[in-house]
Design a protein around this motif. Structure first.
Motif, short mmCIF file in Angstrom:
data_model
loop_
_atom_site.label_atom_id
_atom_site.label_comp_id
_atom_site.label_asym_id
_atom_site.label_seq_id
_atom_site.Cartn_x
_atom_site.Cartn_y
_atom_site.Cartn_z
N TRP A 21 45.76 50.08 29.89
CA TRP A 21 45.42 49.18 31.00
C TRP A 21 43.90 49.10 31.18
O TRP A 21 43.33 48.03 31.33
CB TRP A 21 46.10 49.68 32.27
N GLN A 99 37.76 43.39 44.42
CA GLN A 99 38.92 42.52 44.63
C GLN A 99 38.97 41.97 46.05
O GLN A 99 39.30 40.80 46.26
CB GLN A 99 40.21 43.26 44.29
N GLN A 115 49.07 31.88 44.24
CA GLN A 115 49.43 32.63 43.04
C GLN A 115 48.24 33.42 42.49
O GLN A 115 48.42 34.37 41.73
CB GLN A 115 50.02 31.71 41.96
N ILE A 118 48.10 37.41 42.78
CA ILE A 118 48.94 38.32 42.00
C ILE A 118 48.09 39.33 41.23
O ILE A 118 48.31 40.54 41.34
CB ILE A 118 49.87 37.53 41.04
N MET A 119 47.12 38.87 40.46
CA MET A 119 46.34 39.79 39.63
C MET A 119 45.46 40.72 40.46
O MET A 119 45.47 41.93 40.20
CB MET A 119 45.52 39.01 38.60
N LEU A 121 45.94 41.87 43.45
CA LEU A 121 46.81 42.85 44.10
C LEU A 121 47.40 43.83 43.09
O LEU A 121 47.56 45.02 43.39
CB LEU A 121 47.89 42.15 44.90
N LEU A 122 47.71 43.36 41.89
CA LEU A 122 48.19 44.24 40.83
C LEU A 122 47.11 45.24 40.43
O LEU A 122 47.38 46.44 40.27
CB LEU A 122 48.66 43.43 39.62
N VAL A 123 45.88 44.77 40.29
CA VAL A 123 44.77 45.65 39.92
C VAL A 123 44.57 46.72 41.00
O VAL A 123 44.39 47.90 40.69
CB VAL A 123 43.48 44.83 39.69
N ALA A 125 46.85 47.82 43.12
CA ALA A 125 48.01 48.72 43.08
C ALA A 125 47.90 49.73 41.94
O ALA A 125 48.19 50.92 42.13
CB ALA A 125 49.30 47.91 42.95
N VAL A 126 47.48 49.28 40.77
CA VAL A 126 47.35 50.20 39.63
C VAL A 126 46.26 51.22 39.90
O VAL A 126 46.42 52.41 39.61
CB VAL A 126 47.10 49.42 38.32
#
Length: 144
Positions: A21, A99, A115, A118-119, A121-123, A125-126
């Motif tokens: 990742w 972010q 939309q 999404i990325m 929030l994913l970043v 979260a990871v």
């Protein structure tokens, strides 16, 4: 706490996934700031290109801290060293700064649509997962 505990298989899978990742993150940082050609830029939505062009200069450095901190954290995690916790924390702070700036100060949703969340929030979260997972690994005695 057992400092010589052998990590389970899930630890190794997660550590390698974190490494992959973060390698991808470094690749995208390099692409955005050093490898971007006109041909590549032409494949990106114009709104996104404009957002990238209008980003403040400091964001390049925060982005670098986020991705290289995560990459180093992943490598150190694979070496089973507690230093990974601090590196993931630095990366997490940089991820949050970058972010949240993109989302709120650059009006990401207004420019790119819902939309586009999404990325980022994913970043986030990871990055949160990597930090807390490394803390848990230390608590389990997998990191020295």
């Amino acid at each position: 706490m057992n400092t010589n505990a052998k990590p389970n298989t899930a630890f190794w899978i997660i550590a390698v996934a974190a490494l992959l990742w973060n390698i991808i993150g470094v690749y995208f940082w390099l692409l955005e700031y050093f490898l971007m050609t006109d041909e590549i830029r032409a494949t990106i939505p114009a709104e996104q290109v404009e957002l990238m062009a209008n980003a403040p200069a400091w964001s390049m450095y925060i982005y670098a801290i986020a991705v290289f901190g995560g990459l180093l954290g992943s490598l150190i995690l694979l070496l089973r060293k507690r230093l990974a916790i601090g590196l993931f924390l630095i990366s997490l702070i940089a991820v949050l700064l970058l972010q949240l700036y993109w989302i709120f100060a650059m009006d990401l949703v207004e420019v790119m649509g819902p939309q586009s969340l999404i990325m980022p929030l994913l970043v986030i979260a990871v990055a949160i997962f990597e930090y807390f997972y490394s803390k848990g690994a230390a608590r389990n005695g997998w990191l020295v």
